[in-house]
Motif scaffolding. Sequence first.
Motif, PDB file in Angstrom:
ATOM      1  N   LEU A 103       0.751  -1.093  -0.025  1.00 38.13           N
ATOM      2  CA  LEU A 103      -0.224  -0.047  -0.059  1.00 38.13           C
ATOM      3  C   LEU A 103       0.832   1.246  -0.067  1.00 38.13           C
ATOM      4  CD1 LEU A 103      -2.715  -0.963   2.733  1.00 38.13           C
ATOM      5  CD2 LEU A 103      -3.031  -0.655   0.202  1.00 38.13           C
ATOM      6  N   VAL A 104       0.812   2.050  -0.761  1.00 33.80           N
ATOM      7  CA  VAL A 104       1.232   3.544  -1.019  1.00 33.80           C
ATOM      8  C   VAL A 104       0.516   4.507  -0.858  1.00 33.80           C
ATOM      9  CG1 VAL A 104       3.103   4.770  -2.263  1.00 33.80           C
ATOM     10  CG2 VAL A 104       3.359   2.152  -2.289  1.00 33.80           C
ATOM     11  N   GLU A 105       0.536   5.469  -0.007  1.00 38.36           N
ATOM     12  CA  GLU A 105      -0.046   6.441   0.226  1.00 38.36           C
ATOM     13  C   GLU A 105       0.574   7.835  -0.316  1.00 38.36           C
ATOM     14  OE1 GLU A 105      -0.354   4.780   4.274  1.00 38.36           O
ATOM     15  OE2 GLU A 105       1.165   5.099   2.760  1.00 38.36           O
ATOM     16  N   SER A 106      -0.042   8.756  -0.775  1.00 38.79           N
ATOM     17  CA  SER A 106       0.646  10.090  -1.510  1.00 38.79           C
ATOM     18  C   SER A 106      -0.593  11.228  -1.504  1.00 38.79           C
ATOM     19  CB  SER A 106       0.786   9.725  -2.986  1.00 38.79           C
ATOM     20  OG  SER A 106      -0.481   9.405  -3.624  1.00 38.79           O
ATOM     21  N   GLY A 107       0.003  12.203  -1.575  1.00 35.57           N
ATOM     22  CA  GLY A 107      -0.871  13.490  -1.776  1.00 35.57           C
ATOM     23  C   GLY A 107      -0.512  14.078  -0.517  1.00 35.57           C
ATOM     24  N   GLY A 108       0.076  14.009   0.195  1.00 35.02           N
ATOM     25  CA  GLY A 108       0.212  14.901   1.541  1.00 35.02           C
ATOM     26  C   GLY A 108       1.216  16.034   1.209  1.00 35.02           C
ATOM     27  N   GLU A 109       0.840  17.122   1.755  1.00 36.95           N
ATOM     28  CA  GLU A 109       1.625  18.290   1.487  1.00 36.95           C
ATOM     29  C   GLU A 109       1.557  19.432   2.574  1.00 36.95           C
ATOM     30  OE1 GLU A 109       0.302  18.764  -2.557  1.00 36.95           O
ATOM     31  OE2 GLU A 109      -0.112  20.868  -1.728  1.00 36.95           O
ATOM     32  N   LEU A 110       1.941  20.544   2.399  1.00 32.08           N
ATOM     33  CA  LEU A 110       1.804  21.739   3.307  1.00 32.08           C
ATOM     34  C   LEU A 110       0.618  22.358   2.561  1.00 32.08           C
ATOM     35  CD1 LEU A 110       2.589  23.738   5.456  1.00 32.08           C
ATOM     36  CD2 LEU A 110       4.042  25.058   3.789  1.00 32.08           C
ATOM     37  N   VAL A 111      -0.426  22.751   3.242  1.00 33.43           N
ATOM     38  CA  VAL A 111      -1.601  23.552   2.678  1.00 33.43           C
ATOM     39  C   VAL A 111      -2.044  24.549   4.070  1.00 33.43           C
ATOM     40  CG1 VAL A 111      -3.129  21.642   3.724  1.00 33.43           C
ATOM     41  CG2 VAL A 111      -3.896  22.954   1.851  1.00 33.43           C
ATOM     42  N   GLN A 112      -2.700  25.671   3.366  1.00 35.27           N
ATOM     43  CA  GLN A 112      -2.907  26.688   4.575  1.00 35.27           C
ATOM     44  C   GLN A 112      -4.467  26.086   5.151  1.00 35.27           C
ATOM     45  OE1 GLN A 112      -3.265  30.277   2.331  1.00 35.27           O
ATOM     46  NE2 GLN A 112      -1.282  30.599   2.318  1.00 35.27           N
ATOM     47  N   PRO A 113      -4.689  26.669   6.380  1.00 40.76           N
ATOM     48  CA  PRO A 113      -5.969  26.635   6.939  1.00 40.76           C
ATOM     49  C   PRO A 113      -7.074  26.930   5.879  1.00 40.76           C
ATOM     50  CG  PRO A 113      -4.472  27.652   8.438  1.00 40.76           C
ATOM     51  CD  PRO A 113      -3.706  27.352   7.068  1.00 40.76           C
ATOM     52  N   GLY A 114      -8.029  25.879   6.136  1.00 39.58           N
ATOM     53  CA  GLY A 114      -9.371  26.112   5.157  1.00 39.58           C
ATOM     54  C   GLY A 114      -9.076  25.436   3.374  1.00 39.58           C
ATOM     55  N   GLY A 115      -7.875  25.120   3.506  1.00 37.77           N
ATOM     56  CA  GLY A 115      -7.780  24.368   2.127  1.00 37.77           C
ATOM     57  C   GLY A 115      -8.157  22.962   2.041  1.00 37.77           C
ATOM     58  N   SER A 116      -7.756  22.498   0.776  1.00 41.95           N
ATOM     59  CA  SER A 116      -8.064  20.997   0.542  1.00 41.95           C
ATOM     60  C   SER A 116      -6.848  20.210   0.140  1.00 41.95           C
ATOM     61  CB  SER A 116      -9.373  20.816  -0.480  1.00 41.95           C
ATOM     62  OG  SER A 116     -10.278  21.457   0.018  1.00 41.95           O
ATOM     63  N   LEU A 117      -7.145  18.884   0.473  1.00 44.31           N
ATOM     64  CA  LEU A 117      -6.082  17.869  -0.138  1.00 44.31           C
ATOM     65  C   LEU A 117      -7.066  16.567  -0.417  1.00 44.31           C
ATOM     66  CD1 LEU A 117      -2.738  18.188   2.162  1.00 44.31           C
ATOM     67  CD2 LEU A 117      -3.119  18.794  -0.335  1.00 44.31           C
ATOM     68  N   ARG A 118      -6.360  15.991  -1.184  1.00 46.74           N
ATOM     69  CA  ARG A 118      -6.903  14.429  -1.537  1.00 46.74           C
ATOM     70  C   ARG A 118      -5.561  13.681  -1.423  1.00 46.74           C
ATOM     71  NH1 ARG A 118      -9.575  11.557  -6.895  1.00 46.74           N
ATOM     72  NH2 ARG A 118      -7.415  11.614  -7.468  1.00 46.74           N
ATOM     73  N   LEU A 119      -5.930  12.803  -0.461  1.00 47.96           N
ATOM     74  CA  LEU A 119      -4.831  11.666  -0.121  1.00 47.96           C
ATOM     75  C   LEU A 119      -5.300  10.324  -1.138  1.00 47.96           C
ATOM     76  CD1 LEU A 119      -4.143  11.919   3.637  1.00 47.96           C
ATOM     77  CD2 LEU A 119      -3.146  13.077   1.669  1.00 47.96           C
ATOM     78  N   SER A 120      -4.233   9.751  -1.676  1.00 49.93           N
ATOM     79  CA  SER A 120      -4.511   8.721  -2.321  1.00 49.93           C
ATOM     80  C   SER A 120      -3.709   7.020  -1.556  1.00 49.93           C
ATOM     81  CB  SER A 120      -3.974   8.529  -3.704  1.00 49.93           C
ATOM     82  OG  SER A 120      -4.476   9.618  -4.381  1.00 49.93           O
ATOM     83  N   CYS A 121      -4.428   6.029  -1.754  1.00 54.92           N
ATOM     84  CA  CYS A 121      -3.890   4.828  -1.096  1.00 54.92           C
ATOM     85  C   CYS A 121      -3.985   3.840  -2.251  1.00 54.92           C
ATOM     86  CB  CYS A 121      -4.679   4.316   0.180  1.00 54.92           C
ATOM     87  SG  CYS A 121      -4.190   3.009   0.740  1.00 54.92           S
ATOM     88  N   ALA A 122      -2.672   3.729  -2.781  1.00 53.99           N
ATOM     89  CA  ALA A 122      -2.713   2.734  -4.200  1.00 53.99           C
ATOM     90  C   ALA A 122      -2.180   1.464  -3.812  1.00 53.99           C
ATOM     91  CB  ALA A 122      -1.411   3.326  -4.967  1.00 53.99           C
ATOM     92  N   ALA A 123      -3.052   0.255  -3.956  1.00 54.31           N
ATOM     93  CA  ALA A 123      -2.656  -0.914  -3.512  1.00 54.31           C
ATOM     94  C   ALA A 123      -2.051  -1.652  -4.846  1.00 54.31           C
ATOM     95  CB  ALA A 123      -3.702  -1.708  -3.388  1.00 54.31           C
TER      96      ALA A 123
END
Length: 122
Positions: A4-24
């Motif tokens: 399983l490999v996660e990705s998508g994490g980063e620095l973001v400002q409060p109120g912002g959005s992110l989408r994390l992925s979990c690839a199998a």
Amino acid sequence: QVQLVESGGELVQPGGSLRLSCAASGFTLAYYAIGWFRQAPGKEREGVACISGNGANTYYSDSVKGRFTISRDTAKNTAYLQMNSLKPEDTAVYYCATGPWATMTWERYEQYGQGTQVTVSS
């Protein structure tokens, strides 16, 4: 190799959005429940969201309910965690895990990713 490999994490400002992925890889994700967990420095690991194997049931912790959405894409063998209205207290390493049951209990899963860092800061 089962992985399983996660990705998508980063620095973001409060109120912002992110989408994390979990690839199998090495197995079919569609047969398993998926959980997302997070751990902030100095804090215990926390269950954030989980989804059943057939995708019919989802569960969220009170701290993220209404802001985070867990989903899965069978064709891409990938799970996602859409995170909106992010707060500084969402800062943590986020992990995905797979197992037979949708649960917020880390130990009940069987496969784990290595984690991805999410930092919410101005």
